[in-house]
Each structure stands twice: as structure tokens, then as C-alpha cells.
Design a protein around this motif. Structure first.
Motif, short mmCIF file in Angstrom:
data_model
loop_
_atom_site.label_atom_id
_atom_site.label_comp_id
_atom_site.label_asym_id
_atom_site.label_seq_id
_atom_site.Cartn_x
_atom_site.Cartn_y
_atom_site.Cartn_z
N GLU A 156 -3.14 -31.58 46.57
CA GLU A 156 -3.51 -30.24 46.12
C GLU A 156 -2.46 -29.69 45.15
N ASN A 157 -1.19 -29.93 45.45
CA ASN A 157 -0.12 -29.48 44.56
C ASN A 157 -0.14 -30.23 43.23
N ILE A 158 -0.45 -31.52 43.28
CA ILE A 158 -0.54 -32.33 42.06
C ILE A 158 -1.68 -31.82 41.18
N LYS A 159 -2.81 -31.53 41.79
CA LYS A 159 -3.95 -31.01 41.03
C LYS A 159 -3.59 -29.67 40.39
N SER A 160 -2.90 -28.82 41.13
CA SER A 160 -2.48 -27.52 40.60
C SER A 160 -1.53 -27.69 39.42
N PHE A 161 -0.59 -28.64 39.54
CA PHE A 161 0.36 -28.89 38.45
C PHE A 161 -0.38 -29.34 37.20
N GLN A 162 -1.35 -30.22 37.37
CA GLN A 162 -2.12 -30.72 36.23
C GLN A 162 -2.95 -29.62 35.59
N GLU A 163 -3.48 -28.73 36.41
CA GLU A 163 -4.26 -27.62 35.88
C GLU A 163 -3.38 -26.70 35.02
N LEU A 164 -2.14 -26.51 35.44
CA LEU A 164 -1.24 -25.65 34.69
C LEU A 164 -0.75 -26.31 33.41
N ILE A 165 -0.46 -27.61 33.51
CA ILE A 165 0.11 -28.30 32.35
C ILE A 165 -0.93 -28.52 31.25
N LYS A 166 -2.21 -28.51 31.61
CA LYS A 166 -3.25 -28.74 30.61
C LYS A 166 -3.34 -27.60 29.60
N GLU A 167 -2.74 -26.45 29.94
CA GLU A 167 -2.77 -25.33 29.02
C GLU A 167 -2.04 -25.65 27.71
N ASN A 168 -1.10 -26.56 27.75
CA ASN A 168 -0.35 -26.94 26.56
C ASN A 168 -0.62 -28.36 26.09
N TYR A 169 -1.30 -29.15 26.90
CA TYR A 169 -1.56 -30.54 26.55
C TYR A 169 -3.01 -30.73 26.16
N LYS A 170 -3.24 -31.35 25.04
CA LYS A 170 -4.61 -31.76 24.71
C LYS A 170 -5.03 -32.88 25.65
N ILE A 171 -4.17 -33.87 25.78
CA ILE A 171 -4.39 -34.98 26.70
C ILE A 171 -3.06 -35.24 27.37
N HIS A 172 -3.06 -35.35 28.66
CA HIS A 172 -1.81 -35.29 29.41
C HIS A 172 -1.07 -36.63 29.52
N PRO A 173 0.20 -36.58 29.90
CA PRO A 173 1.02 -37.79 30.02
C PRO A 173 0.59 -38.65 31.20
N PRO A 174 1.08 -39.89 31.22
CA PRO A 174 0.83 -40.73 32.41
C PRO A 174 1.49 -40.12 33.63
N TRP A 175 0.86 -40.27 34.79
CA TRP A 175 1.44 -39.76 36.02
C TRP A 175 1.18 -40.75 37.15
N ILE A 176 2.02 -40.66 38.18
CA ILE A 176 1.88 -41.57 39.32
C ILE A 176 2.46 -40.89 40.56
N MET A 177 1.85 -41.18 41.71
CA MET A 177 2.31 -40.64 42.99
C MET A 177 3.26 -41.64 43.66
N THR A 178 4.35 -41.14 44.25
CA THR A 178 5.32 -42.02 44.90
C THR A 178 5.85 -41.40 46.18
N SER A 179 6.50 -42.25 46.98
CA SER A 179 7.26 -41.80 48.14
C SER A 179 8.41 -42.77 48.35
N SER A 180 9.61 -42.28 48.24
CA SER A 180 10.78 -43.14 48.46
C SER A 180 10.92 -43.49 49.93
N ALA A 181 10.41 -42.64 50.80
CA ALA A 181 10.52 -42.89 52.25
C ALA A 181 9.67 -44.06 52.68
N THR A 182 8.50 -44.23 52.08
CA THR A 182 7.58 -45.30 52.48
C THR A 182 7.49 -46.43 51.46
N GLY A 183 8.00 -46.20 50.24
CA GLY A 183 7.87 -47.20 49.19
C GLY A 183 6.57 -47.10 48.43
N PHE A 184 5.74 -46.11 48.78
CA PHE A 184 4.46 -45.93 48.13
C PHE A 184 4.65 -45.68 46.63
N GLY A 185 3.93 -46.43 45.80
CA GLY A 185 3.97 -46.26 44.35
C GLY A 185 5.11 -46.98 43.65
#
Length: 294
Positions: A248-277
Motif C-alpha cells: 500500500e505504501n509502495i502504491k502511494s509512493f508511485q501515485e505521488l511520483i507520477k506527478e513529475n514523471y511521464k514514465i517512471h523509473p525501474p523499481w523493485i521490492m526487497t527485504s534484507s532480513a529475508t533476502g527477498f529481492g
């Protein structure tokens, strides 16, 4: 030459942030924001032409060099990201890592022109933990309970071929007042003058709502044509009684950043605790690095 290589990256698909008043368009677009998705009927999905499909892919996904947007399939997209894996992806294993040194000024950084990735984020975003996770070595980068311990530009040589750079965190760092005041010119000088910089890994804490300071940093990087990948950290954190889930927070961040981006940068989800991503991020970095070297 490094500068032509960097320009090729910019003109292919990296710098997608544009000031609100700008009507210009950069040919190398990045990707994210689900807001660009076409409206889909609850009864019958619309049919997309080949050109519509390609436009949709270029808007939503990060299309790396060597990929035809019309040929993108689901299995080419890295897990929990908008990043398409292309032909430049190669060996992403970290076999060895060596601390090279710390620099108090950008001009004192290593001058051997190896490609490098710079990690950047708020002081408590988990930057050191991500670096340690990527190289699978504890305490390669200093991890402290006190945010803001990194006050220098720290270079780590990976596989004797590329650098992972730990930059000072921004925000509420427990640093001397003079150091906090100098952060802007200190770090911006590195970004604007470091010709061997392949991409900035901008770390954003997914366990909290979007922070203005992160949005401001992303906007500055884009306006100055600094290649960027948004790395969402702490994605293992579950929703608590007062907060929202990471997605939900990631979606909110993307919604805010789209105000200045025509097409947004690459993004990826991670977790250092689990090694995810972790493996997916290294694959993404490998294709950027190999294209740089090509």
C-alpha cells in the motif's frame, strides 16, 4: 569512453523525470506507476493493438536495451518489480568484495573508471543492511542502531570489476550540524561529476508512508538526468494497527511520483532480513552494468 556510454544510457531509457512545466520528451523512458494502466471493463477486456500493447509496456515496465516492447512476456519480468530482464543480463553472482577506501570529497574517489552503483536513502532506510545482503557478508558496510553513521563516500570493489558505493544518508542523521549542512553539496557534487556512475539505487522504506524528503530526492535526480532505480526496503514488515502494508505504501509512493514523471523509473521490492529481492536486484544491476561496458 565513459561519458559517451553514460549518454547512451540516458538517451535510451533512463532519465524519465521531467519538471511539471516541461513539454520535452526523453527517448529512454523508465517505468512503474500502475496509474497508466488502461481502464478494463468488468465484463470484457479491451483489445489492444500491437502498437497499444507496446505503448502500455513502455509506460508500465522498465524495458532494458535490446528488448522489443511488443515481445515482452510475463516470465521476462523480475519478481515484485516492473523490471524486464533483457539480453544484457549476465552473471550476477557476488564472488568477492573488498573495501577500497573512504573519500571525504568526490574528487578523491577511485579514478580507475570501473562502473559503479551508488546506494542512497534516508538515514534509517536500511542502506547498510542492503549492502551486506547483496554481498552476503556481515558488516561489510557498517550497520548501526544510530542512523547517520556513514559520513564519507565508501567504495567496495565487487568481483574486481565494479563498485558498490555507500553514500551518506540524508534526513535526520545523528551527524554534527556542519556535516548535515554540507550534505547537499557534498553528495550532489558526486552525482553531477561522477562519470563512472551507472545508476543510483534510491532506497525507500516501504514500511512507512511516502516521505517528502524521498520524493524530493527522486525529483532532483530525475531533473539532473541521474539514472535511478527505486529499491523499496523492509518489504517483510507486516501491517500494524496504525500503519499500512508495504504494498500500500509502495502504491502511494508511485501515485505521488507520477506527478513529475511521464514514465517512471525501474523499481523493485526487497527485504534484507529475508533476502527477498536480492537475486533479482543483482540481475537488474548486471544488465545495466553489461550494457554500460558494451
Amino acid at each position: 569512453m565513459l561519458m559517451p556510454a553514460r549518454i547512451r544510457l540516458f538517451t535510451h531509457r533512463f532519465s524519465s523525470l521531467l519538471p511539471p512545466s516541461s513539454s520535452s520528451s526523453l527517448p529512454f523512458r523508465n517505468s512503474t506507476s500502475h496509474s497508466a494502466s488502461p481502464h478494463v471493463s468488468a465484463t470484457k477486456p479491451p483489445k489492444l493493438s500491437v502498437s497499444d500493447t507496446a505503448k502500455f509496456a513502455q509506460t508500465i515496465l522498465f524495458i532494458p536495451p535490446g528488448i522489443n516492447p511488443e515481445k515482452v512476456t510475463d516470465n521476462m519480468i523480475l519478481t515484485s518489480s516492473n523490471i524486464v530482464l533483457g539480453p544484457y543480463a549476465g552473471d550476477a553472482k557476488v564472488k568477492e568484495v573488498q573495501f577500497v577506501g573512504s573519500s571525504s570529497r568526490p574528487k578523491d574517489c577511485p579514478k580507475d573508471d570501473r562502473p559503479e552503483f551508488a546506494t542512497l536513502g534516508r538515514s534509517n532506510v536500511g542502506k547498510s543492511s542492503l549492502i551486506n545482503s547483496l554481498v552476503r557478508k556481515k558488516e561489510v558496510a557498517l550497520t548501526s542502531k544510530k542512523p547517520g553513521k556513514t559520513q564519507l563516500i565508501n567504495h567496495f570493489l565487487v568481483n574486481r570489476s565494479w563498485y558498490l558505493v555507500d553514500l551518506p544518508g540524508y534526513g535526520f542523521a545523528n551527524a554534527p550540524e556542519s556535516a548535515r549542512m554540507d550534505w547537499s553539496s557534498f553528495t550532489k557534487g558526486y552525482f553531477l561529476n561522477r562519470e563512472s556512475l551507472v545508476s543510483v539505487l534510491l532506497l525507500v522504506d516501504a514500511s512507512v508512508p511516502p516521505q517528502k524528503i524521498d520524493l524530493d530526492c527522486a525529483n532532483w535526480l530525475g531533473r539532473n538526468n541521474i539514472p535511478m532505480t527505486i529499491v523499496f526496503t523492509k518489504c517483510d514488515k507486516m501491517k500494524n494497527s496504525k500503519g499500512k502494508r508495504p504494498d500500500e505504501n509502495i502504491k502511494s509512493f508511485q501515485e505521488l511520483i507520477k506527478e513529475n514523471y511521464k514514465i517512471h523509473p525501474p523499481w523493485i521490492m526487497t527485504s534484507s532480513a529475508t533476502g527477498f529481492g536480492r537475486d533479482e536486484l543483482l540481475l537488474h544491476m548486471s544488465q545495466l552494468r553489461n550494457y554500460w561496458d558494451n
